[in-house]
Design an enzyme around this catalytic site. Sequence first.
Site, PDB file in Angstrom:
ATOM      1  N   GLY A  26       1.654   1.620  42.628  1.00 20.83           N
ATOM      2  CA  GLY A  26       2.541   0.684  41.937  1.00 20.83           C
ATOM      3  C   GLY A  26       3.956   0.873  42.447  1.00 20.83           C
ATOM      4  N   SER A  28       8.096   1.690  42.465  1.00 20.47           N
ATOM      5  CA  SER A  28       8.884   2.813  41.988  1.00 20.47           C
ATOM      6  C   SER A  28       9.285   2.587  40.528  1.00 20.47           C
ATOM      7  CB  SER A  28      10.145   2.959  42.847  1.00 20.47           C
ATOM      8  OG  SER A  28      10.932   4.040  42.398  1.00 20.47           O
ATOM      9  N   ALA A  30       7.092   2.660  38.000  1.00 22.96           N
ATOM     10  CA  ALA A  30       5.990   2.088  37.224  1.00 22.96           C
ATOM     11  C   ALA A  30       5.278   3.123  36.354  1.00 22.96           C
ATOM     12  CB  ALA A  30       4.977   1.416  38.148  1.00 22.96           C
ATOM     13  N   SER A 101       2.611   3.202  48.523  1.00 22.27           N
ATOM     14  CA  SER A 101       1.615   2.849  49.546  1.00 22.27           C
ATOM     15  C   SER A 101       1.009   1.466  49.355  1.00 22.27           C
ATOM     16  CB  SER A 101       0.489   3.898  49.562  1.00 22.27           C
ATOM     17  OG  SER A 101       1.030   5.174  49.806  1.00 22.27           O
TER      18      SER A 101
END
Length: 201
Positions: A26, A28, A30, A101
């Site tokens: 998810g 940054s 999250a 990612s």
Amino acid sequence: MEGGGMRRSDSNAARAARGQVIWITGLSGAGKSTLALQVVERLRQSGRPTLLLDGDAVREVVADPGVGHDRDSRLTNAMRICRLAKLAADQGLAVVVATMSLFKEVHAWNRAHLPHYCEVLVKVRLEILKHRDARGLYSRAERGEAANVVGVHVPYDEPQDPHLSLLNEGSERELTSLVDRILEAASERISLSQTPTHARS
């Protein structure tokens, strides 16, 4: 010698059968790392040998000066995490990964190579992420003080078909139920992989 080789082979296969990768992804802010830590704690309490791989921690440990925060560098770091996760899971560990990612190449590689792979997408609306902004990342990006911020400057690929999609916009009290859902989804992935193909529908 031959018998010993067969026993080692059987042992390796047994360890690999127990291994699993739970991939929590998810944007940054999250809540990936917070959820991952709680999942790891629960797995260890249940007796499963578990490894936590945090994307920022892997970047710091590898300390590759050639890997920055542009898209290509982020993809390089992500693929390192993929291969580390496979290495550990093949030895029988439950591996919990907390990483951004958000690349379709990563999602495809994971599904093709990681045992009992469970992909968890943690979603939070951008305006809420900006409000949380624990590290000041989004505010610095808006002031022009930070570059290559995913979701602001760097495009990203959300998983198209995650095994579990979670909306994490509530209070910390709701985290326990989200962790429960992650563990249930991970257990289902193992159960499905142990079901004969002809029996699945």
